[in-house]
Design a protein around this motif. Sequence first.
Motif, mmCIF file in Angstrom:
data_model
loop_
_atom_site.group_PDB
_atom_site.id
_atom_site.type_symbol
_atom_site.label_atom_id
_atom_site.label_comp_id
_atom_site.label_asym_id
_atom_site.label_seq_id
_atom_site.Cartn_x
_atom_site.Cartn_y
_atom_site.Cartn_z
ATOM 1 N N GLY A 320 111.469 -23.499 33.821
ATOM 2 C CA GLY A 320 112.700 -22.838 34.263
ATOM 3 C C GLY A 320 113.781 -23.834 34.622
ATOM 4 O O GLY A 320 114.972 -23.607 34.361
ATOM 5 N N THR A 321 113.387 -24.958 35.207
ATOM 6 C CA THR A 321 114.351 -26.013 35.528
ATOM 7 C C THR A 321 114.898 -26.640 34.260
ATOM 8 O O THR A 321 116.096 -26.945 34.168
ATOM 9 C CB THR A 321 113.679 -27.083 36.409
ATOM 10 N N SER A 322 114.048 -26.826 33.245
ATOM 11 C CA SER A 322 114.501 -27.359 31.959
ATOM 12 C C SER A 322 115.565 -26.465 31.339
ATOM 13 O O SER A 322 116.595 -26.937 30.850
ATOM 14 C CB SER A 322 113.317 -27.503 30.993
ATOM 15 N N VAL A 323 115.316 -25.159 31.342
ATOM 16 C CA VAL A 323 116.276 -24.218 30.768
ATOM 17 C C VAL A 323 117.619 -24.310 31.484
ATOM 18 O O VAL A 323 118.683 -24.253 30.875
ATOM 19 C CB VAL A 323 115.720 -22.776 30.819
ATOM 20 N N HIS A 324 117.564 -24.465 32.797
ATOM 21 C CA HIS A 324 118.809 -24.509 33.564
ATOM 22 C C HIS A 324 119.574 -25.810 33.350
ATOM 23 O O HIS A 324 120.802 -25.805 33.212
ATOM 24 C CB HIS A 324 118.511 -24.339 35.059
ATOM 25 N N VAL A 325 118.871 -26.938 33.303
ATOM 26 C CA VAL A 325 119.552 -28.231 33.416
ATOM 27 C C VAL A 325 120.174 -28.720 32.116
ATOM 28 O O VAL A 325 121.135 -29.495 32.153
ATOM 29 C CB VAL A 325 118.577 -29.290 33.984
ATOM 30 N N VAL A 326 119.661 -28.308 30.955
ATOM 31 C CA VAL A 326 120.282 -28.800 29.723
ATOM 32 C C VAL A 326 121.680 -28.209 29.568
ATOM 33 O O VAL A 326 121.984 -27.115 30.034
ATOM 34 C CB VAL A 326 119.433 -28.497 28.468
ATOM 35 N N ARG A 328 125.311 -26.843 27.864
ATOM 36 C CA ARG A 328 125.666 -25.730 26.978
ATOM 37 C C ARG A 328 125.340 -26.121 25.534
ATOM 38 O O ARG A 328 125.739 -27.188 25.064
ATOM 39 C CB ARG A 328 127.158 -25.416 27.111
ATOM 40 N N GLY A 329 124.587 -25.277 24.855
ATOM 41 C CA GLY A 329 124.151 -25.598 23.502
ATOM 42 C C GLY A 329 122.964 -26.529 23.446
ATOM 43 O O GLY A 329 122.562 -26.954 22.363
ATOM 44 N N GLY A 330 122.393 -26.867 24.604
ATOM 45 C CA GLY A 330 121.274 -27.802 24.660
ATOM 46 C C GLY A 330 119.970 -27.192 24.199
ATOM 47 O O GLY A 330 119.873 -25.990 23.906
ATOM 48 N N VAL A 331 118.942 -28.038 24.138
ATOM 49 C CA VAL A 331 117.647 -27.655 23.586
ATOM 50 C C VAL A 331 116.534 -27.976 24.580
ATOM 51 O O VAL A 331 116.520 -29.059 25.166
ATOM 52 C CB VAL A 331 117.374 -28.411 22.268
ATOM 53 N N VAL A 332 115.623 -27.029 24.753
ATOM 54 C CA VAL A 332 114.361 -27.283 25.450
ATOM 55 C C VAL A 332 113.269 -27.239 24.395
ATOM 56 O O VAL A 332 113.094 -26.230 23.714
ATOM 57 C CB VAL A 332 114.082 -26.228 26.541
ATOM 58 N N VAL A 333 112.543 -28.342 24.223
ATOM 59 C CA VAL A 333 111.458 -28.381 23.250
ATOM 60 C C VAL A 333 110.148 -28.504 24.016
ATOM 61 O O VAL A 333 110.003 -29.339 24.902
ATOM 62 C CB VAL A 333 111.647 -29.528 22.226
ATOM 63 N N THR A 334 109.196 -27.620 23.708
ATOM 64 C CA THR A 334 107.961 -27.528 24.482
ATOM 65 C C THR A 334 106.753 -27.541 23.562
ATOM 66 O O THR A 334 106.782 -26.973 22.462
ATOM 67 C CB THR A 334 107.953 -26.253 25.344
ATOM 68 N N CYS A 335 105.688 -28.199 24.028
ATOM 69 C CA CYS A 335 104.453 -28.246 23.239
ATOM 70 C C CYS A 335 103.228 -27.922 24.080
ATOM 71 O O CYS A 335 102.101 -28.076 23.605
ATOM 72 C CB CYS A 335 104.287 -29.624 22.611
ATOM 73 N N GLY A 336 103.418 -27.524 25.330
ATOM 74 C CA GLY A 336 102.243 -27.262 26.151
ATOM 75 C C GLY A 336 102.618 -26.760 27.525
ATOM 76 O O GLY A 336 103.803 -26.628 27.857
ATOM 77 N N SER A 337 101.594 -26.489 28.326
ATOM 78 C CA SER A 337 101.808 -25.928 29.656
ATOM 79 C C SER A 337 100.658 -26.326 30.563
ATOM 80 O O SER A 337 99.840 -25.492 30.959
ATOM 81 C CB SER A 337 101.907 -24.398 29.583
ATOM 82 N N SER A 338 100.601 -27.604 30.909
ATOM 83 C CA SER A 338 99.464 -28.080 31.686
ATOM 84 C C SER A 338 99.426 -27.524 33.102
ATOM 85 O O SER A 338 98.379 -27.515 33.746
ATOM 86 C CB SER A 338 99.458 -29.612 31.736
ATOM 87 N N THR A 339 100.582 -27.018 33.626
ATOM 88 C CA THR A 339 100.589 -26.419 34.964
ATOM 89 C C THR A 339 100.580 -24.898 34.917
ATOM 90 O O THR A 339 100.724 -24.257 35.960
ATOM 91 C CB THR A 339 101.820 -26.884 35.772
ATOM 92 N N GLY A 340 100.416 -24.328 33.738
ATOM 93 C CA GLY A 340 100.357 -22.869 33.639
ATOM 94 C C GLY A 340 101.188 -22.349 32.492
ATOM 95 O O GLY A 340 102.260 -22.881 32.188
ATOM 96 N N ARG A 348 119.930 -15.747 31.850
ATOM 97 C CA ARG A 348 121.388 -15.875 31.718
ATOM 98 C C ARG A 348 121.786 -17.288 31.315
ATOM 99 O O ARG A 348 122.726 -17.487 30.529
ATOM 100 C CB ARG A 348 122.075 -15.509 33.029
ATOM 101 N N TYR A 349 121.060 -18.262 31.866
ATOM 102 C CA TYR A 349 121.398 -19.656 31.551
ATOM 103 C C TYR A 349 121.035 -20.020 30.121
ATOM 104 O O TYR A 349 121.555 -20.995 29.580
ATOM 105 C CB TYR A 349 120.693 -20.602 32.533
ATOM 106 N N LEU A 350 120.141 -19.238 29.516
ATOM 107 C CA LEU A 350 119.774 -19.483 28.124
ATOM 108 C C LEU A 350 120.777 -18.832 27.174
ATOM 109 O O LEU A 350 121.415 -19.494 26.366
ATOM 110 C CB LEU A 350 118.366 -18.953 27.855
ATOM 111 N N TRP A 351 120.945 -17.492 27.327
ATOM 112 C CA TRP A 351 121.753 -16.814 26.315
ATOM 113 C C TRP A 351 123.246 -17.051 26.490
ATOM 114 O O TRP A 351 123.964 -17.248 25.507
ATOM 115 C CB TRP A 351 121.380 -15.334 26.255
ATOM 116 N N MET A 352 123.728 -17.063 27.729
ATOM 117 C CA MET A 352 125.171 -17.180 27.926
ATOM 118 C C MET A 352 125.678 -18.595 27.665
ATOM 119 O O MET A 352 126.873 -18.794 27.422
ATOM 120 C CB MET A 352 125.554 -16.732 29.341
#
Length: 450
Positions: A320-326, A328-340, A348-352
């Motif tokens: 959730g912090t990754s989505v917020h901090v990048v 406008r037009g930024g990218v979050v790239v993910t390959c795993g979830s070691s903490t859950g 809103r921070y993603l689509w808008m």
Amino acid sequence: MDPLAEAVLSGAAPEELTRLPLPEQFLAAHLRASDAGTFAGVQDKDVRRTLHVGPVPMPRLAPDEVVVAVMASSINYNTVWSAMFEPISTFTTLTRWGRQGGYAARHDLPFQVVGSDAAGVVVKVGDGVRHWNAGDHVMVSPAYVDDQDPAAHADAMMGPEGRAWGYETNFGGLAHYTVVRASQLVPKPGHLTWEEAASITLCAGTAYRMLVSERGARIKQGDIVLIWGATGGLGGYAVQMVKNGGGVAVGVVSSDYKADILREQGCDVVIDRREIGLGGDGAATSQAAEYGKRLGRLIRAELGEDPHIAFDYVGRSTFGTSVHVVRRGGVVVTCGSSTGYQHEYDNRYLWMNLKRVIGSHIANLQEQWETARLFKQGGLVPVLTDVSPLDETGEALRLVQRNAHIGKVGVLCLAPSEGLGVTDPGTRARIGEDRLTSWRRYATTARVPA
């Protein structure tokens, strides 16, 4: 030790390796289906209780497969999941796959040989294998794909029958021998030792696809890249790739000691997650936007702008912090979830702000070969720290489970000692021994964790 393994260690000619039979059994780190209920109601799921090292039978070889005498392997977090039987028992996956019949049925056994990295010597090839021969020095990619599936021809990772070898398959790399498809093989860079080469394919290949490949974030000069867990196996390679590509690496860590490591390794900006109040247990993810604001302020204070890309394999506690901090037009790239796996973020921070999330998994064969080429050029170096013998795999796995390690934790399988396997000493001298082994000083045996 069996005659074939002895021949490999003595440097026998390919003809000799071809002539000698495979042993009926071999030593392997494995799990047992009968242990699947071990951790019911147990809080500390100590993987040393379920990881066994002992003899297992040699499987028969399919026409498109090879047998590799494994000189070294390494630990990945998927083996921790397997040994905890979470989120589901991998025996469930193997049983389901075995119902397809044919060679798939070999994988449905009361034991599973685990491990998704390996470097070693090809000793047998199936009748359908064309480009590999006994005696070849190889690394093994963990992408176990069906090359007859049409979807796999645009990108092997898109094939619906793709699996993670040694996690979703049997006969993994933490063993004296492994059975893999020829489409998993990558030439071993001759300047690397066996244990160094065995620390590459899963983490470095995954980081390449996430950041460099056209199927990932496609970093370019000047891109600011936020890297969570930047002293881990994935993170350590990500920092190198960002720097090599002309980007600006922002590494996030959880201790003063890890922060010092990043600075020594040339990371541009180093942030301790404790500075923004973010713990490592995945709690309070509803406050992700607030953490993002704090993190953004720290990054802007250093660089004057927000990150273009967030490299996130940590999962629940950071996504959730990754989505917020990048930006406008930024990218979050993910390959795993070691903490859950259950992520919470404010959409809103993603689509808008027109941001994107890219899911990434391992790497296809071309991406793995490109990654190996970067190592051969000297643009990438191993992040190997600790090395254990095969009979102490349980302790090595526990080290990773507790996140008490730095970089990659290697395991010697058939190799009798460290430092073997170098066939290109000229390239090793050109790159430099100090640079190639720069992460070894962070081994747990050489430090007291902060």
